[in-house]
Design a protein around this motif. Structure first.
Motif, short mmCIF file in Angstrom:
data_model
loop_
_atom_site.label_atom_id
_atom_site.label_comp_id
_atom_site.label_asym_id
_atom_site.label_seq_id
_atom_site.Cartn_x
_atom_site.Cartn_y
_atom_site.Cartn_z
N UNK A 1 -15.50 3.67 -2.42
CA UNK A 1 -15.15 2.48 -3.18
C UNK A 1 -13.63 2.33 -3.23
N UNK A 2 -13.19 1.24 -3.83
CA UNK A 2 -11.75 0.97 -3.88
C UNK A 2 -11.04 1.96 -4.79
N UNK A 3 -11.70 2.37 -5.85
CA UNK A 3 -11.09 3.34 -6.75
C UNK A 3 -10.79 4.65 -6.03
N UNK A 4 -11.70 5.08 -5.15
CA UNK A 4 -11.47 6.29 -4.37
C UNK A 4 -10.27 6.10 -3.44
N UNK A 5 -10.13 4.90 -2.88
CA UNK A 5 -8.99 4.62 -2.00
C UNK A 5 -7.68 4.74 -2.76
N UNK A 6 -7.62 4.20 -3.97
CA UNK A 6 -6.39 4.27 -4.76
C UNK A 6 -6.08 5.72 -5.14
N UNK A 7 -7.10 6.49 -5.46
CA UNK A 7 -6.90 7.91 -5.79
C UNK A 7 -6.42 8.67 -4.56
N UNK A 8 -6.98 8.34 -3.40
CA UNK A 8 -6.55 8.99 -2.15
C UNK A 8 -5.09 8.66 -1.86
N UNK A 9 -4.67 7.45 -2.15
CA UNK A 9 -3.27 7.08 -1.97
C UNK A 9 -2.36 8.02 -2.76
N UNK A 10 -2.70 8.25 -4.01
CA UNK A 10 -1.89 9.15 -4.84
C UNK A 10 -1.88 10.57 -4.27
N UNK A 11 -3.02 11.02 -3.78
CA UNK A 11 -3.11 12.37 -3.19
C UNK A 11 -2.18 12.49 -1.98
N UNK A 12 -2.22 11.49 -1.09
CA UNK A 12 -1.42 11.56 0.12
C UNK A 12 0.07 11.41 -0.18
N UNK A 13 0.41 10.63 -1.18
CA UNK A 13 1.81 10.51 -1.55
C UNK A 13 2.34 11.83 -2.11
N UNK A 14 1.51 12.53 -2.85
CA UNK A 14 1.90 13.84 -3.36
C UNK A 14 2.08 14.83 -2.22
N UNK A 15 1.16 14.77 -1.25
CA UNK A 15 1.20 15.73 -0.14
C UNK A 15 2.33 15.42 0.85
N UNK A 16 2.57 14.15 1.13
CA UNK A 16 3.49 13.77 2.20
C UNK A 16 4.80 13.19 1.72
N UNK A 17 4.87 12.77 0.45
CA UNK A 17 6.09 12.16 -0.06
C UNK A 17 6.42 10.88 0.69
N UNK B 1 -5.77 -2.20 -9.04
CA UNK B 1 -6.38 -2.78 -7.85
C UNK B 1 -7.90 -2.70 -7.89
N UNK B 2 -8.44 -1.54 -8.19
CA UNK B 2 -9.90 -1.38 -8.17
C UNK B 2 -10.57 -2.32 -9.18
N UNK B 3 -10.01 -2.42 -10.37
CA UNK B 3 -10.60 -3.30 -11.37
C UNK B 3 -10.50 -4.76 -10.94
N UNK C 1 -5.73 -5.04 3.12
CA UNK C 1 -4.30 -5.15 2.90
C UNK C 1 -3.60 -3.85 2.63
N UNK C 2 -2.37 -4.01 2.12
CA UNK C 2 -1.43 -2.90 1.98
C UNK C 2 -1.55 -2.31 0.57
N UNK C 3 -2.55 -1.47 0.38
CA UNK C 3 -2.80 -0.92 -0.96
C UNK C 3 -1.60 -0.13 -1.45
N UNK C 4 -0.87 0.48 -0.55
CA UNK C 4 0.28 1.29 -0.96
C UNK C 4 1.31 0.51 -1.76
N UNK C 5 1.46 -0.79 -1.49
CA UNK C 5 2.41 -1.59 -2.25
C UNK C 5 1.72 -2.67 -3.08
N UNK C 6 0.39 -2.58 -3.22
CA UNK C 6 -0.34 -3.49 -4.10
C UNK C 6 -0.67 -4.83 -3.52
N UNK C 7 -0.43 -5.03 -2.22
CA UNK C 7 -0.63 -6.34 -1.58
C UNK C 7 -2.03 -6.42 -0.95
N UNK C 8 -2.85 -7.33 -1.47
CA UNK C 8 -4.19 -7.54 -0.93
C UNK C 8 -4.30 -8.93 -0.32
#
Length: 470
Positions: free
Chosen positions: A231-247, A355-357, A379-386
């Motif tokens: 779901x979209x909520x999982x995508x947003x959570x994954x974004x945070x995970x990857x930003x933490x891992x990769x900066x 975004x998910x809501x 779209x570009x979930x990383x910057x909030x653009x859908x």
């Protein structure tokens, strides 16, 4: 109509190739990219230099003739199309395409407005640098258009919008005066940052003729992954995970729906489904690095995400050709809607945590109004653009669906506003959203924009009927 004497004076300034007058030559310039608007003009100007443009604009300004700037004509909101009156002169920047300077020591490039985005990217690559703005239309869109709309693209997450790439501008004002602000300075704390007034102004304050742009180190390696998420909520959570891992190495993070992917697979030659798993949503993520191969880091992060149920299946491109193939699935999504009939496109931005809501609420609201509408939200979930796009129900006449444009826009944009978002993330307002923006901006904000417009263009001759209502 342009009086013959004025026409000859313009011809003398611009030279033998400086005017476009034949109806057949003008026709492609009078229709916007999506075919929503078809305007009229007595002629188009094709200046080859800033000085020639300035002299021509001074003449038009003295005669009270409105001017409409146009770059690559790839805009999606009618911002570069003259109106139907036939009283507005089109100004084309296609002959102003010099690379004026390349500075690897200062990491800058100075270019004229008519350069295509692809040409600027290639020039940067020639000195082993990166110009990071990347759009599907980069072969035809121009730097002047990118600046006038503050173009975004797929790498905003890492590098920011066009606005953040600009150090200096050269602009011809409505009355023909030239503002030379081509300064390659990282620090210039001398008051109002005038260049920012013209970036994103859609040609309503003057015409940008050249710019000093920032360049970046060119990544040496990248890792691209295509993931199925529940779901979209999982995508947003994954974004945070990857930003933490990769900066900051996380360059792009794109959301795609199964509906949109199925359209692409149907119409993009040579495409194939990258995963055995069919999921309602997918993520395309890219990590770029200067030294080490980022694939192991991406693989490790995705394995942990799979263990936590955020990712159902994933693949990492094993070669550059595979990476390009994965990206083509995302970049073809908008065009793949065309064979499916009419579509209503909504370029919006939402705070990332909401975004998910928003997607859940907007999906339900659209389905309540018409259960047959096929949602293609990507779209570009990383910057909030859908890009919250609606494809017509099967069997419905395209004209009947397009007639509901305002109905669905109000539903979606009211929810965007409720989440403190924007009804235009990267396409601009142009003509399409000129009236609508008054619903969502405060009177104070609207008044400030009108005051800026009046101060710089008191006669209202620059791209009238776009961006700012009188």
């Amino acid at each position: 109509m342009i009086p013959p004497a004025l026409r000859e004076r313009l011809r003398a300034i611009l030279g033998p190739s400086g005017l476009v007058e034949e109806t057949t030559d003008l026709a492609p310039k009078l229709k916007d990219h999506r075919g929503r608007y078809v305007g009229r003009t007595p002629l188009a100007l094709r200046p080859a230099s800033t000085e020639a443009l300035a002299a021509a604009m001074a003449l038009l300004h003295a005669e009270g003739i409105a001017m409409v700037p146009q770059g690559g004509n790839t805009g999606l909101v009618g911002g570069a199309t003259p109106d139907e009156s036939g009283d507005q002169v089109l100004i084309l920047t296609e002959r102003m395409r010099a690379i004026r300077a390349l500075d690897p020591a200062g990491d800058t490039i100075t270019v004229e407005a008519g350069c295509t985005l692809a040409e600027v990217q290639a020039a940067a690559e020639s000195i082993d640098r990166l110009y990071p703005v990347s759009l599907a239309s980069q072969g035809s869109c121009t730097i002047g258009g990118n600046l006038s709309t503050n173009a975004g693209g797929v790498q905003v997450l890492r590098y920011g919008n066009t606005r953040e790439q600009v150090l200096g501008l050269e602009v011809v004002l409505p009355d023909g005066r030239i503002w030379n602000g081509l300064r390659a300075l990282r620090k210039d704390n001398t008051g109002y940052d005038l260049k920012q007034v013209f970036i994103g102004a859609e040609g309503t304050l003057g015409i940008i003729t050249a710019a000093v742009l920032r360049l970046w180190p060119r990544p040496r390696a990248r890792a691209v992954a295509f993931c199925a998420v529940p779901d979209v909520e999982a995508a947003v959570t994954l974004l945070a995970r990857l930003r933490t891992a990769a900066g900051e190495a996380l360059t792009a993070f794109e959301l795609m729906p199964e509906m949109g992917l199925s359209f692409v697979l149907r119409y993009l030659p040579g495409s194939h489904r990258p995963l055995a798993t069919v999921s309602p949503w997918y993520v395309l993520a890219e990590i770029a690095a200067q030294r080490d191969d980022p694939a192991p880091l991406l693989e490790s992060a995705l394995e942990a995400a799979m263990e936590d149920g955020l990712v159902q299946d994933a693949t990492i491109a094993a070669s550059e050709s595979q990476a390009l193939a994965l990206w083509s699935l995302r970049e073809s999504m908008s065009d793949a809607q065309k064979p499916e009939g009419a579509s209503l496109k909504h370029d919006v931005s939402i705070p990332v945590p909401a975004i998910a809501q928003f997607v859940a609420e907007a999906t339900a609201a659209v389905a309540t109004r018409d259960a047959g509408v096929r949602l293609v939200c990507f779209g570009h979930v990383g910057d909030g653009n859908l890009h919250f796009n609606l494809s017509q129900p099967i069997g419905v006449e395209p004209s009947a669906f397009l007639a509901r444009t305002a109905e669905f826009a109000e539903i979606i944009h009211d929810l965007v506003h409720a989440h403190q978002g924007s009804i235009s993330a990267e396409h601009g307002l142009g003509r399409l959203k000129l009236d609508e923006i008054t619903r969502y901006h405060s009177e104070v904000e609207l008044d400030l924009k009108r005051r800026i417009k009046t101060a710089i263009d008191p006669r209202g001759l620059m791209n009238p009927g776009k961006l700012v209502k009188p």
